[in-house]
Design an enzyme around this catalytic site. Structure first.
Site, mmCIF file in Angstrom:
data_model
loop_
_atom_site.group_PDB
_atom_site.id
_atom_site.type_symbol
_atom_site.label_atom_id
_atom_site.label_comp_id
_atom_site.label_asym_id
_atom_site.label_seq_id
_atom_site.Cartn_x
_atom_site.Cartn_y
_atom_site.Cartn_z
ATOM 1 N N GLU A 504 0.639 -1.216 0.000
ATOM 2 C CA GLU A 504 -0.005 -0.014 0.061
ATOM 3 C C GLU A 504 0.912 1.238 -0.325
ATOM 4 O O GLU A 504 1.271 1.849 -1.017
ATOM 5 C CB GLU A 504 -0.898 -0.075 1.272
ATOM 6 C CG GLU A 504 -2.033 1.067 1.101
ATOM 7 C CD GLU A 504 -3.462 0.612 1.596
ATOM 8 O OE1 GLU A 504 -3.421 -0.417 2.002
ATOM 9 O OE2 GLU A 504 -4.172 1.651 1.412
ATOM 10 N N GLU A 781 -2.793 0.229 13.258
ATOM 11 C CA GLU A 781 -3.720 0.518 12.233
ATOM 12 C C GLU A 781 -5.111 0.269 12.888
ATOM 13 O O GLU A 781 -6.177 1.382 12.786
ATOM 14 C CB GLU A 781 -3.627 -0.283 11.019
ATOM 15 C CG GLU A 781 -4.988 0.307 9.926
ATOM 16 C CD GLU A 781 -4.840 -0.575 8.787
ATOM 17 O OE1 GLU A 781 -4.342 -1.670 8.768
ATOM 18 O OE2 GLU A 781 -5.420 0.007 7.647
HETATM 19 C C1 BGC Z 1 -5.283 2.723 4.322
HETATM 20 C C2 BGC Z 1 -5.763 3.945 5.306
HETATM 21 C C3 BGC Z 1 -6.433 4.689 4.526
HETATM 22 C C4 BGC Z 1 -7.629 3.924 3.998
HETATM 23 C C5 BGC Z 1 -8.972 4.447 3.487
HETATM 24 C C6 BGC Z 1 -6.620 1.916 4.034
HETATM 25 O O1 BGC Z 1 -6.109 0.887 3.203
HETATM 26 O O2 BGC Z 1 -4.562 1.809 4.948
HETATM 27 O O3 BGC Z 1 -5.028 4.530 5.981
HETATM 28 O O4 BGC Z 1 -6.755 5.934 5.105
HETATM 29 O O5 BGC Z 1 -7.393 2.906 3.469
HETATM 30 O O6 BGC Z 1 -10.024 4.487 4.385
#
Ligand code: BGC
Length: 935
Positions: A504, A781
């Site tokens: 990501e 997270e």
């Molecule tokens: C990310 C987040 C991002 C989100 C959107 C995720 O996959 O890791 O940090 O803000 O997607 O909601």
């Protein structure tokens, strides 16, 4: 205003100095002596040192010259500001004639104090312009076509390393030779890549920056770096070269196994400018005369890792005397119109090295190194062994219950480095063009037991200078603060990423906006965010939508170009935050039109002022825990239109304030009216007459309170309901990414600092403390990333290094220690010191190196005795709130504070003695009640 005194000071300083007020820390565009900038009128800033209280700058005088010697001689040939009657010490724009490419500007400043006595001159500082015009670039983009040429250097008989299997080509090595026949006065290397480059000159690496040129939208704007290479040149034959990697340009970025977002093959653009002592010059550029070959880097990719076969090293390739007869010709690509811009951010560097805390053997061939800290970066391997031996390094944040590497949460990021030994002496390997998010390194194929120093963790980050410290008497809180800082360090890498480990690593706007103020408290991120805001602007859609991520990518299956509420709003909130923290009005000017387009974009789709249409991916209060609805995977029941409308209102209010600051009075009135209209619609749609907020979630209340969306008469009731919701969860939070940042500030402002502390100090799930009790060294997270009941959460989305839930850090600085800027005099021109002791803490201390110098607030409670140490930098003032028992008196030093030197006003307000103080260091003492709640 000019005066006769003006020309003597910086010129001679001799005898003219009469004040101890001294300009220090001279910077240009937030950087110390920046090399290669392309801002036409760079802004200068300094701080002021003083030994006594109440020191002020009444005037300044800046000299700018083309040669260092002209400054002390008092003959500035570029700009003489004259004596300017002003207290400004930040963001003073260069006012001389237009500057040319490569021009070096020396400067110094002196100031006058409150008695009109002049200071010594600051240390000499400089900035240097980069290549300002497209046609300054004379070279071409060069690379290697097809499979990179193999110069046939591979010897030995060892096995082949694991095939990377992604069709990733070997890294091109590119070189050119040239002759230096005369003494060199100065030399500059300007370089960039579509992809990543490491420049080399005469056997040495150029500069200490990594992963250059950094990530931008390469179709719109490519950064170049400038290095002073004068000392790397030698008489006679010289060799300039570069190694290229795929990076963000052509490697894997984001999810969906996609690579080649901007192109398929990395290319180099380079220009070496040599100025000789005799006034002549030469320019060496990347062009068809260069030669290229494949070397030891068989593949390299940010997500997948690097495979390096040391048997293929091209020994001496970047130094004179190397025979490149077997190298091939380079491919040459003409330059299109893509803008080349000077890198204006802090470089990505290796900033720290971590030693192994423990090493465990998990089977005959595999050992795992624990660095004790989750980081972003890579490992350095020291090894001796037979040529052809293949050692594999894999990286992970966690171990599974068997003590093996847990990599499920990396999704498609292979995060694997492979090193094939050359086979003589000690070999040292560090990858060139990848980074990993990890605490554990699994080493497979290492001959024998790993020595303690065989593997070291190399911490890699955008090297933003430390700005703030926070510590207190509670070790859990101190650990949380450390984890927040590590979360920041692990994710501020060229852009603010969401996470450094899985497939990501994108610049999510929602994460950035909620964390921006915390980030500013920990590090000087002015230059870093200024660069990223250009990425955000580049990604704004023609219709006015800010994106969800910047730089924007087209990722399979999801359109990230229409900013979701609380994500797109970063386009407004981050510039505003930079203005608050650094007093930067240029950032507001630069982004004002874009912000206005964003508001118009929302408004056009939502004429009734409720943001219902056009919410893009509509993430809501991402990863909140208030829902029990199994259909709602991410657990938020905050109505998404409520959340969206709150942000729309917030944007309108901020834009109204920005319009006023920029003198756009008419706009300001329009946005103020817009804010009122959105607020009225919000109240009508979501607020009940008894102060209820639709959805009954913590985040709903937090947003309504923080963004001023309640009738005044209902604020108290709404705050009570928020507290009742928290109590109803057994005094736990349920907020996701969006609510979490404002939760403790809102509670504190509403008089519930005790509840804020209770949430902070929780160790039961869900809380920050829960992750710490279970070994977190960064911010997770998700609140439930790992729980005792369920173990690891769904690996589909479970990073252990995401900073968003760490946005509580702002509260430590602004509320616990209580250092804040006066919003009306931003950039800490006027400081507010308002500590909120509580939670059983016996002391807390923060320092902050503001753009105007060091601020400190340190308090201590001993029984009923409260002590508050405060440092306010010269040329600023502060309002200081000292908690005081009713009828009590504040003492400063040995006497009542009201008599103290530098204290100019005094009032009693809500359990505090409120003092207006001038610059200096103070120690205030007061008596407080038994109840440790400040409010
Ligand atoms: C990310 C987040 C991002 C989100 C959107 C995720 O996959 O890791 O940090 O803000 O997607 O909601």
């Amino acid at each position: 205003m000019r005066s006769d005194k003006a020309t003597q000071g910086v010129a001679g300083d001799s005898g003219a100095m009469t004040t101890d007020l001294t300009p220090a820390h001279p910077r240009c565009e937030y950087l110390t002596n920046p090399l290669g900038i392309d801002i036409a009128r760079p802004r200068l800033s300094w701080t002021l040192d003083a030994t006594r209280r109440g020191r002020r700058q009444s005037a300044y005088h800046i000299l700018v010259a083309s040669r260092a010697a002209l400054i002390p001689a008092g003959r500035p040939d570029l700009w003489d500001s004259g004596k300017v009657a002003s207290a400004r010490s930040a963001h003073i724009a260069y006012g001389g004639p237009a500057l040319g490419s490569g021009q070096r500007c020396w400067w110094a400043v002196r100031v006058w104090d409150e008695d009109d006595d002049v200071s010594a001159s600051s240390a000499l500082a400089w900035w240097e312009m980069g290549l300002l015009h497209a046609d300054d670039w004379r070279g071409a983009w060069i690379g290697l076509d097809g499979d990179a040429h193999d110069d046939g250097a591979l010897g030995g008989d060892g096995g082949e390393p694991d095939a990377p299997g992604d069709g990733l080509a070997p890294s091109p090595y590119l070189r050119a030779t040239f002759t230096v026949a005369r003494p060199v006065a100065r030399a500059r290397l300007y370089a960039t890549a579509c992809g990543l480059y490491e420049a080399r000159l005469n056997g040495r690496r150029v500069g200490d920056a990594h992963l250059t040129p950094g990530w931008t939208d390469y179709d719109k704007r490519i950064q170049y770096q400038t290095c002073d290479v004068t000392d790397l040149l030698r008489a006679g034959e010289n060799v300039v070269g570069a190694i290229l990697g795929t990076g963000w340009y052509s490697g894997h970025v984001g999810f969906g196994q996609q690579r080649g977002h901007y192109g398929t093959r990395p290319q180099l653009l380079l220009q070496l400018r040599i100025e000789y002592d005799d006034g002549t010059s030469a320019t060496i550029v990347s062009d068809s005369s260069w030669r290229g070959a494949a070397g030891p880097i068989l593949s390299s990719d940010l997500l997948m890792g690097e495979t390096y076969d040391a048997r293929r090293e091209l020994a001496g390739w970047d130094a004179p005397g190397y025979d490149d007869a077997r190298w091939g010709l380079v491919s040459v690509v003409g330059r299109d119109g893509t803008r080349l811009v000077a890198d204006r951010a802090v470089p990505v560097r290796v900033t720290q090295e971590l030693a192994a805390q423990s090493i465990a053997r998990v089977d005959a061939d595999t050992q795992i190194v624990d660095l004790g800290q989750n980081i972003a970066g890579w490992a350095r391997l020291r090894i001796c062994g037979a040529g052809g031996t293949c050692v594999r390094l894999r990286f992970a944040e966690m171990l599974d219950t068997d003590g093996r590497l847990y990599t499920d949460n990396l999704r498609d990021a292979r995060a694997t480095d492979v090193y094939v030994l050359r086979g003589k002496d000690e070999e040292v390997f560090e990858p060139h063009f990848t980074f990993h998010g990890f605490r554990y390194v699994e080493v497979t194929g290492y001959p024998g037991d790993l020595a303690p120093d065989a593997v070291a963790g190399r911490v890699v980050e955008s090297d933003a200078p430390p700005a703030g410290l926070f510590e207190c008497s509670d070790e859990l809180v101190n650990t949380l603060q450390r984890n927040i800082v590590w979360g920041q360090r692990g994710n501020f890498l060229s852009i603010p990423t969401d996470c450094p480990q899985r497939d990501e690593r994108l610049g999510w706007l929602g994460d950035a906006q909620i964390f921006a103020r915390t980030a500013c408290a920990n590090r000087d991120v002015a230059a870093f965010f200024t660069k990223w805001l250009a990425d955000v602007a580049d990604a704004q859609s023609p219709a006015g939508a800010y994106p969800d991520i910047a730089p924007l990518l087209a990722l399979r299956g999801i359109d990230l170009s229409r900013g979701a509420p609380a994500w797109g709003d970063a386009g407004v909130i981050v510039p505003w935050t930079l203005y608050q923290v650094y007093g930067d009005t240029r950032i507001l000017e630069e982004h004002y039109a874009g912000m206005a387009r964003w508001l118009a974009y929302i408004g056009a789709a939502n004429p009734d002022h409720l943001w219902r249409a056009g919410r893009g991916n509509d993430f809501g209060d991402w990863l909140a825990l208030d829902g029990d609805d199994p259909a709602n995977a991410f657990g938020s029941t905050t109505p998404k239109d409520l959340l969206a409308t709150a942000y729309y209102a917030h944007d309108a209010r901020l834009l109204a304030r920005m319009a006023r600051i920029l003198g756009r009075t008419e706009d300001a009135g329009r946005y103020e009216a817009l804010f009122r209209a959105i607020k009225a619609a919000f109240v009508a749609a979501y607020v009940s007459p008894d102060g209820g907020v639709a959805g009954e979630t913590q985040t709903g209340y937090v947003l309504a309170l923080h963004m001023d969306l309640l009738p005044d008469a209902l604020r108290t009731a709404a705050a009570e309901r928020l507290v009742a919701l928290i109590a109803g969860k057994g005094w736990h939070l349920t907020t996701g990414f969006v609510g979490v940042g404002y939760l403790l500030p809102v509670l504190t402002e509403a008089g519930y600092a005790d509840v804020a502390y209770r949430l902070l100090l929780n160790e039961t799930y869900p809380s920050w403390g829960y992750s710490i009790k279970h070994g977190a060294t960064t911010i997770w997270e998700r609140w439930d990333g790992w729980t005792a009941d369920k173990g690891f959460e769904d690996p589909g989305m479970n990073s252990f290094n995401h900073y968003s839930l760490g946005s509580v850090g702002e509260w430590f600085h602004r509320y616990v220690a209580g250092i804040d800027t006066d919003p009306d005099r931003p950039g800490f021109a006027h400081i507010v010191i308002r500590p909120h002791p509580g939670g059983g803490l016996t002391h807390a201390r923060a320092t902050y190196d503001s753009i105007r110098g060091r601020i400190e607030s340190a308090w201590r409670i001993d029984g009923n005795a409260f002590t508050l140490g405060v440092t306010i930098p010269a040329n600023t003032s502060a309002t200081v709130y000292v908690p005081t028992r009713e009828g009590g008196e504040v003492i400063e030093g040995d006497a009542p504070a009201r008599l103290a030197d530098g204290v100019t006003a005094l009032a009693i307000e809500g359990g505090h003695t409120v003092l207006t103080v001038q610059s200096g260091t103070y120690e205030f003492r007061s008596a407080v009640g038994d109840d440790d709640r400040a409010e």
